[in-house]
Write a protein that holds these residues in place. Sequence first.
Motif, PDB file in Angstrom:
ATOM      1  N   LYS A   5       0.856  -1.183   0.000  1.00 11.19           N
ATOM      2  CA  LYS A   5       0.000   0.000   0.000  1.00 11.19           C
ATOM      3  C   LYS A   5       0.892   1.233   0.000  1.00 11.19           C
ATOM      4  N   ASN A   6       0.566   2.183  -0.870  1.00  7.69           N
ATOM      5  CA  ASN A   6       1.336   3.414  -0.959  1.00  7.69           C
ATOM      6  C   ASN A   6       0.400   4.590  -0.740  1.00  7.69           C
ATOM      7  N   TYR A   7       0.749   5.470   0.185  1.00  4.91           N
ATOM      8  CA  TYR A   7      -0.059   6.643   0.515  1.00  4.91           C
ATOM      9  C   TYR A   7       0.768   7.902   0.285  1.00  4.91           C
ATOM     10  N   ASN A   8       0.154   8.909  -0.333  1.00  5.36           N
ATOM     11  CA  ASN A   8       0.822  10.183  -0.571  1.00  5.36           C
ATOM     12  C   ASN A   8      -0.103  11.328  -0.215  1.00  5.36           C
ATOM     13  N   VAL A   9       0.450  12.339   0.415  1.00  3.48           N
ATOM     14  CA  VAL A   9      -0.290  13.571   0.676  1.00  3.48           C
ATOM     15  C   VAL A   9       0.729  14.712   0.621  1.00  3.48           C
ATOM     16  N   ASN A  30       5.190  10.556   1.900  1.00  5.82           N
ATOM     17  CA  ASN A  30       4.934   9.293   1.224  1.00  5.82           C
ATOM     18  C   ASN A  30       5.174   8.147   2.206  1.00  5.82           C
ATOM     19  N   THR A  32       4.957   3.842   2.407  1.00  3.35           N
ATOM     20  CA  THR A  32       4.754   2.567   1.728  1.00  3.35           C
ATOM     21  C   THR A  32       4.760   1.476   2.792  1.00  3.35           C
ATOM     22  N   ARG A  33       3.702   0.686   2.805  1.00  2.83           N
ATOM     23  CA  ARG A  33       3.588  -0.407   3.775  1.00  2.83           C
ATOM     24  C   ARG A  33       3.523  -1.737   3.026  1.00  2.83           C
ATOM     25  N   THR A  40       7.489  -0.609   6.908  1.00  2.00           N
ATOM     26  CA  THR A  40       6.934   0.675   6.504  1.00  2.00           C
ATOM     27  C   THR A  40       8.086   1.606   6.167  1.00  2.00           C
ATOM     28  N   GLU A  42       8.851   5.601   5.144  1.00  2.00           N
ATOM     29  CA  GLU A  42       8.269   6.935   5.144  1.00  2.00           C
ATOM     30  C   GLU A  42       9.301   7.916   4.605  1.00  2.00           C
ATOM     31  N   SER A 108      -0.332   7.036 -11.682  1.00  4.85           N
ATOM     32  CA  SER A 108      -1.207   7.228 -10.527  1.00  4.85           C
ATOM     33  C   SER A 108      -2.371   8.136 -10.893  1.00  4.85           C
ATOM     34  N   GLY A 110      -5.360  10.831  -8.891  1.00  6.16           N
ATOM     35  CA  GLY A 110      -5.634  11.534  -7.644  1.00  6.16           C
ATOM     36  C   GLY A 110      -6.525  12.723  -7.888  1.00  6.16           C
TER      37      GLY A 110
END
Length: 118
Positions: A5-9, A30, A32-33, A40, A42, A108, A110
């Motif tokens: 899982k990849n999260y970006n804000v 960013n 990534t888990r 994880t 970061e 990606s 968004g």
Amino acid sequence: DSGVKNYNVGVQAGHFVVDKLAVVAGVGYNATRVKNVGTTNEDLTYLGGFKYYVENVLPVQLDYNGVDKDNYLGTQLGYAFFPAKNFSVEPTIRYDIALKERNDNKFSAGFSFNYFFN
């Protein structure tokens, strides 16, 4: 499911240098888990480039972005909905081209919320 899982804000700011063309810069977070491994990663990310509004509603962006020494040439296309004069919501698609062979290109999707100051 790969278990990754990849999260970006992030935040991005720009300044219009001529009509419809802005210079943009941004920073982000960013994470990534990897579920199966239990790790994880970061990172803080950066971005700098240009954004042009075709017909005032099609934002096209070209930028240089990355994390640490992993750099990308980014391209982005969106559509700007203006529910108010100085506010837009932009769904986007992005393609980041890796500048080093050890990295993969990234695709990606968004969305962003934008406020335009007078």
